[in-house]
Scaffold this motif. Structure first.
Motif, short mmCIF file in Angstrom:
data_model
loop_
_atom_site.label_atom_id
_atom_site.label_comp_id
_atom_site.label_asym_id
_atom_site.label_seq_id
_atom_site.Cartn_x
_atom_site.Cartn_y
_atom_site.Cartn_z
N ARG A 208 95.58 11.92 19.13
CA ARG A 208 95.31 13.35 19.27
C ARG A 208 94.57 13.88 18.06
O ARG A 208 93.63 14.68 18.20
N ASP A 209 94.95 13.43 16.88
CA ASP A 209 94.30 13.93 15.67
C ASP A 209 92.92 13.33 15.47
O ASP A 209 92.08 13.93 14.79
N TRP A 210 92.66 12.17 16.06
CA TRP A 210 91.29 11.67 16.04
C TRP A 210 90.39 12.60 16.84
O TRP A 210 89.21 12.78 16.52
N GLY A 211 90.95 13.21 17.90
CA GLY A 211 90.20 14.21 18.65
C GLY A 211 89.88 15.42 17.79
O GLY A 211 88.76 15.95 17.82
N TRP A 212 90.88 15.87 17.00
CA TRP A 212 90.64 17.00 16.08
C TRP A 212 89.62 16.61 15.01
O TRP A 212 88.79 17.43 14.61
N MET A 213 89.69 15.37 14.56
CA MET A 213 88.73 14.92 13.55
C MET A 213 87.32 14.92 14.11
O MET A 213 86.36 15.33 13.43
#
Length: 291
Positions: A208-213
């Motif tokens: 999920r945080d790779w998406g935010w990145m």
């Protein structure tokens, strides 16, 4: 000479500030979960790819983009901005978006104050008065000596000083280097310095945080593209005051997304700083035209 369109330039600058505000919000989230060095490093990988892509499509290609009259100063600019972003993102996570940006808004005043001794530019009494009033606003925000003074606010002030230094260096190299050359060196040198630091602080990141990145990197590229377009279609003096709207957008994100509060002293101090900054920018442009 390109046709000037001030209204379009203002709209582009407003869009720029909104995109950068979203970028800062995402940075605050990721810095709360992962190491700041790693977050900024990945962001710079995409930024460097963006400026290299732009350079390859510009007249003269990479050879023209790398050709600078001030290579050492350009290296310094890139390093200072990369480290300043690390300081700013850390301030977002420790101090909150609203408080950090309220202090950070003082950077145009710092540029104006230092432009005399560093660049030899003339700063008249009107701008010195505005600078003094602006720093009163900073003191209102920081409340030095007050029982609830948070020394972490000095981190945001350090970020403002570093960004002002970057601005002065940019103005210096701009005497002979084009904006495309400066942008290329900014992205590539920042990428180099962060790649030397970031891998030592690598942490696993959830999907999920790779998406935010990915969204963080996209907002960075979009924000810089919008800013470049704003300065292409309108004079800097006409659009630069609207950059202060980023504080407004950031405040909305801080309050409604991160549940931050806006203290009365921060609100009043930010108003004083922004008013002084807008006057300083306006006065600088007027003096430049007169000269």
């Amino acid at each position: 000479m390109a046709v000037q369109n001030t209204r379009l330039g203002i709209m582009l600058m407003v869009a720029t500030t909104a995109v950068f505000a979203v970028q800062d919000g995402i940075s605050r989230h990721l810095a709360g979960e992962y190491n700041v060095w790693m977050v900024v490093m990945i962001r710079y990988w995409f930024f460097a790819a963006f400026v290299i892509f732009l350079a390859t499509r510009a007249p003269g290609g990479l050879r023209a983009a790398v050709r600078s009259h001030y290579p050492l100063m350009q290296v310094g600019r890139g390093v200072v901005l990369a480290l300043e972003i690390c300081v700013a993102v850390l301030a977002f996570s420790l101090l909150g978006l609203v408080n950090a940006h309220a202090v950070f808004a003082a950077y145009p005043l710092l540029i104006a104050a230092l432009s005399g001794p560093v660049l030899g530019e003339r700063v008249g009494w009107r701008r010195w008065t505005a600078i003094g009033i602006g720093f009163v606003g900073v003191l209102v925000i920081l409340r030095p000596g007050y029982a609830v003074f948070d020394p972490r606010a000095l981190l945001a002030l350090l970020g403002a000083f570093m960004f002002a230094l970057y601005g002065l260096m940019t103005r210096y190299v701009g005497r002979h280097d084009s904006s495309s050359v400066s942008l290329f060196w900014t992205g590539t040198m920042g990428c180099v310095v962060m790649t030397l630091i970031g891998p030592w602080f690598w942490e696993p990141m959830i999907a999920r945080d790779w998406g935010w990145m990915a969204l963080l990197c996209c907002t960075g590229i979009l924000g810089h593209w919008l800013m470049i377009r704003a300065y292409e279609v309108a004079e800097a003096g006409a659009v630069q005051p609207f950059a202060y709207l980023q504080l407004v957008f950031v405040s909305f994100i801080g309050v409604f997304v991160f549940n931050e509060t806006i203290a009365v002293n921060v609100f009043l101090g930010a108003l004083i700083v922004c008013a002084a900054g807008v006057f300083t920018i306006w006065r600088s442009g007027k003096v430049a035209k007169a000269g």
